[in-house]
Each structure stands twice: as C-alpha cells, then as structure tokens.
Design a protein around this motif. Sequence first.
Motif, PDB file in Angstrom:
ATOM      1  N   ARG A  20      -8.487  51.448  -7.541  1.00 55.28           N
ATOM      2  CA  ARG A  20      -9.730  51.658  -6.792  1.00 55.28           C
ATOM      3  C   ARG A  20      -9.495  52.309  -5.432  1.00 55.28           C
ATOM      4  O   ARG A  20     -10.397  52.965  -4.899  1.00 55.28           O
ATOM      5  CB  ARG A  20     -10.433  50.320  -6.598  1.00 55.28           C
ATOM      6  CG  ARG A  20     -10.924  49.686  -7.891  1.00 55.28           C
ATOM      7  CD  ARG A  20     -11.323  48.248  -7.685  1.00 55.28           C
ATOM      8  NE  ARG A  20     -11.705  47.609  -8.944  1.00 55.28           N
ATOM      9  CZ  ARG A  20     -11.913  46.303  -9.091  1.00 55.28           C
ATOM     10  NH1 ARG A  20     -11.779  45.494  -8.044  1.00 55.28           N
ATOM     11  NH2 ARG A  20     -12.242  45.817 -10.276  1.00 55.28           N
ATOM     12  N   SER A  21      -8.317  52.135  -4.880  1.00 56.75           N
ATOM     13  CA  SER A  21      -8.033  52.715  -3.568  1.00 56.75           C
ATOM     14  C   SER A  21      -7.594  54.166  -3.641  1.00 56.75           C
ATOM     15  O   SER A  21      -7.448  54.809  -2.592  1.00 56.75           O
ATOM     16  CB  SER A  21      -6.943  51.900  -2.853  1.00 56.75           C
ATOM     17  OG  SER A  21      -5.730  51.947  -3.585  1.00 56.75           O
ATOM     18  N   SER A  28     -15.019  58.817   0.258  1.00 56.27           N
ATOM     19  CA  SER A  28     -15.092  57.709  -0.688  1.00 56.27           C
ATOM     20  C   SER A  28     -15.092  58.179  -2.138  1.00 56.27           C
ATOM     21  O   SER A  28     -15.328  57.371  -3.038  1.00 56.27           O
ATOM     22  CB  SER A  28     -16.355  56.882  -0.413  1.00 56.27           C
ATOM     23  OG  SER A  28     -17.514  57.697  -0.526  1.00 56.27           O
ATOM     24  N   VAL A  29     -14.816  59.452  -2.369  1.00 60.19           N
ATOM     25  CA  VAL A  29     -14.792  60.008  -3.722  1.00 60.19           C
ATOM     26  C   VAL A  29     -13.447  59.697  -4.369  1.00 60.19           C
ATOM     27  O   VAL A  29     -12.385  59.859  -3.753  1.00 60.19           O
ATOM     28  CB  VAL A  29     -15.037  61.527  -3.684  1.00 60.19           C
ATOM     29  CG1 VAL A  29     -15.025  62.110  -5.099  1.00 60.19           C
ATOM     30  CG2 VAL A  29     -16.356  61.835  -2.993  1.00 60.19           C
ATOM     31  N   TYR A 103      -3.304  52.365   4.551  1.00 63.90           N
ATOM     32  CA  TYR A 103      -2.251  51.354   4.450  1.00 63.90           C
ATOM     33  C   TYR A 103      -2.460  50.454   3.230  1.00 63.90           C
ATOM     34  O   TYR A 103      -1.491  49.996   2.620  1.00 63.90           O
ATOM     35  CB  TYR A 103      -2.207  50.511   5.723  1.00 63.90           C
ATOM     36  CG  TYR A 103      -1.238  51.050   6.735  1.00 63.90           C
ATOM     37  CD1 TYR A 103       0.103  50.696   6.698  1.00 63.90           C
ATOM     38  CD2 TYR A 103      -1.645  51.947   7.714  1.00 63.90           C
ATOM     39  CE1 TYR A 103       1.002  51.197   7.609  1.00 63.90           C
ATOM     40  CE2 TYR A 103      -0.754  52.453   8.632  1.00 63.90           C
ATOM     41  CZ  TYR A 103       0.566  52.077   8.578  1.00 63.90           C
ATOM     42  OH  TYR A 103       1.455  52.589   9.487  1.00 63.90           O
ATOM     43  N   ARG A 104      -3.692  50.236   2.858  1.00 60.86           N
ATOM     44  CA  ARG A 104      -3.946  49.425   1.667  1.00 60.86           C
ATOM     45  C   ARG A 104      -3.478  50.147   0.412  1.00 60.86           C
ATOM     46  O   ARG A 104      -2.844  49.553  -0.464  1.00 60.86           O
ATOM     47  CB  ARG A 104      -5.426  49.104   1.573  1.00 60.86           C
ATOM     48  CG  ARG A 104      -5.768  48.179   0.406  1.00 60.86           C
ATOM     49  CD  ARG A 104      -7.127  47.555   0.581  1.00 60.86           C
ATOM     50  NE  ARG A 104      -7.363  46.494  -0.373  1.00 60.86           N
ATOM     51  CZ  ARG A 104      -8.340  45.610  -0.276  1.00 60.86           C
ATOM     52  NH1 ARG A 104      -9.154  45.663   0.769  1.00 60.86           N
ATOM     53  NH2 ARG A 104      -8.498  44.656  -1.175  1.00 60.86           N
ATOM     54  N   LEU A 107       0.430  50.221   0.448  1.00 65.29           N
ATOM     55  CA  LEU A 107       1.041  48.938   0.079  1.00 65.29           C
ATOM     56  C   LEU A 107       0.900  48.670  -1.413  1.00 65.29           C
ATOM     57  O   LEU A 107       1.874  48.294  -2.083  1.00 65.29           O
ATOM     58  CB  LEU A 107       0.409  47.816   0.886  1.00 65.29           C
ATOM     59  CG  LEU A 107       0.895  46.397   0.571  1.00 65.29           C
ATOM     60  CD1 LEU A 107       2.388  46.277   0.799  1.00 65.29           C
ATOM     61  CD2 LEU A 107       0.138  45.368   1.393  1.00 65.29           C
ATOM     62  N   SER A 108      -0.311  48.860  -1.955  1.00 66.38           N
ATOM     63  CA  SER A 108      -0.493  48.628  -3.397  1.00 66.38           C
ATOM     64  C   SER A 108       0.295  49.622  -4.224  1.00 66.38           C
ATOM     65  O   SER A 108       0.829  49.272  -5.289  1.00 66.38           O
ATOM     66  CB  SER A 108      -1.982  48.713  -3.743  1.00 66.38           C
ATOM     67  OG  SER A 108      -2.510  49.991  -3.428  1.00 66.38           O
ATOM     68  N   GLY A 109       0.425  50.865  -3.749  1.00 69.04           N
ATOM     69  CA  GLY A 109       1.220  51.848  -4.481  1.00 69.04           C
ATOM     70  C   GLY A 109       2.697  51.500  -4.521  1.00 69.04           C
ATOM     71  O   GLY A 109       3.361  51.661  -5.555  1.00 69.04           O
TER      72      GLY A 109
END
Length: 229
Positions: A20-21, A28-29, A103-104, A107-109
């Motif tokens: 989703r990120s 926001s696309v 950064y989110r 980090l998730s990546g």
Amino acid sequence: MSRLIPNRLSVRHVLSDHWRSMRKHGSSVADAAARYALLVVPLAVGLVSYGLEWRLLSPTALLPATSLLAGVLLATSGQLISLRARIADSVLLSGNQRVKNIYREALSGVLVAALAALLDAVLLAILSSVAIPQGETGWRLDFAIVGCALALTVSTFLVLMFLASVRRLYLAYLEAFENGEVLQRPRSTSTDALPSAEAGQELPSSAEDDDSSLSEFEIPTQARRHRSV
C-alpha cells in the motif's frame, strides 16, 4: 488464514503495508509500474527456468551470501527505526508527511527484502541437502528443476527489492536533509576565472614591470656614481 498462523508469526501486515505504501513520489497515486515489475519479472524468470529445465549445480556457494544479506537487511531496519525516532524529535521534520511516508515505505521494503533473503536461503539449503547423481531422471531431477525455478524467482525478487530499497533510502535522506533535491551538474568556471579584455580588465604589461624594476635598480647606481665624482 489468520487462524492458521499465529499473530506473532504472521508477516501479513509487513507485506500489505509495503504494497500500500508503494506510491508515486509526491502523490497518493499507486505506483502500478513498480508493483507489476515486482510481480511479473520474478515470475517470468521462474517460468523460463522451469521451461528450460535449469538446475543449480552448486547451491551451497550461494547459501552464505543470502544468509548474510538477510542479517544485514534486518540490521538496516533497526538503523532506520533509530533515524525515524530522531526525525520525530525534530521540530521541522516531525510534521512533514512526505518524509514519514518515504521512511515507512523504506522500512517495510527493507523488511520484505530481508524476508525474501531468508526464504531464498531456506530454498538453497534444501537444494544443497539433496544430492542429484549424474544421469538422474527420477524425482530428484524434477525436484532440482522446480527448486531452481523457485530459487531464481525469489532471488530475482530480492534483487529488485534491494534496488528499490536503495532508491527509497536515498530519497528519504534527500527529503529529510536536502529538501528533496539532488545535486545539479556544476557549471564550468574555467573561462570565468581568467580576466578578459571585454570585461574591462587589462592584463599587467611585462614591459612596464621590467621598466619599473630597472628604474629601481638604476636609482641607487646613479647615486653611487654621484658620490664617487
């Protein structure tokens, strides 16, 4: 599915959060091109490997590299969390939503890449534990072909995630400390350093310098002659 896997062992939130990120920078696309690349390219490599019946002759050689990479990526996530905590204490950066989003995703990546490296190491360990004799045509050969296709699929996904993580980490640095701007190519200043006649600057004449130095030398000499006379 959540009932079969305990909550502490589930990585569903990590995968869904990263998916989703993945959005285009500054909007926001959703970044559909990156999503399709992360799915289609590894699957295509795995299908080609299976169709051509590729086999890994020495999976043991790749096992230490993938295991080490999984540990390095997991340690990198800890550094990102520490840096994110420092940004949260900053007055200027704590309210920047773009920095938070980058950064989110970074980090998730990194965590998804660490999971892919762990899965790749497990597949390579299983392949290295099954010996395939020369001229084998039974289930061992089929196992080696399928295992090679799965390992190449995960390895390709890992390479793509590594490149995406490098890009996102640098983008996070730019957003946090460089206002999101990259370095521009410096302009050539070799001609500007030299004075030009068009700018109204004249170069010192060497003849005038010689005359001035000569006059300074002749004055004391004439004085000595006058005293001697």
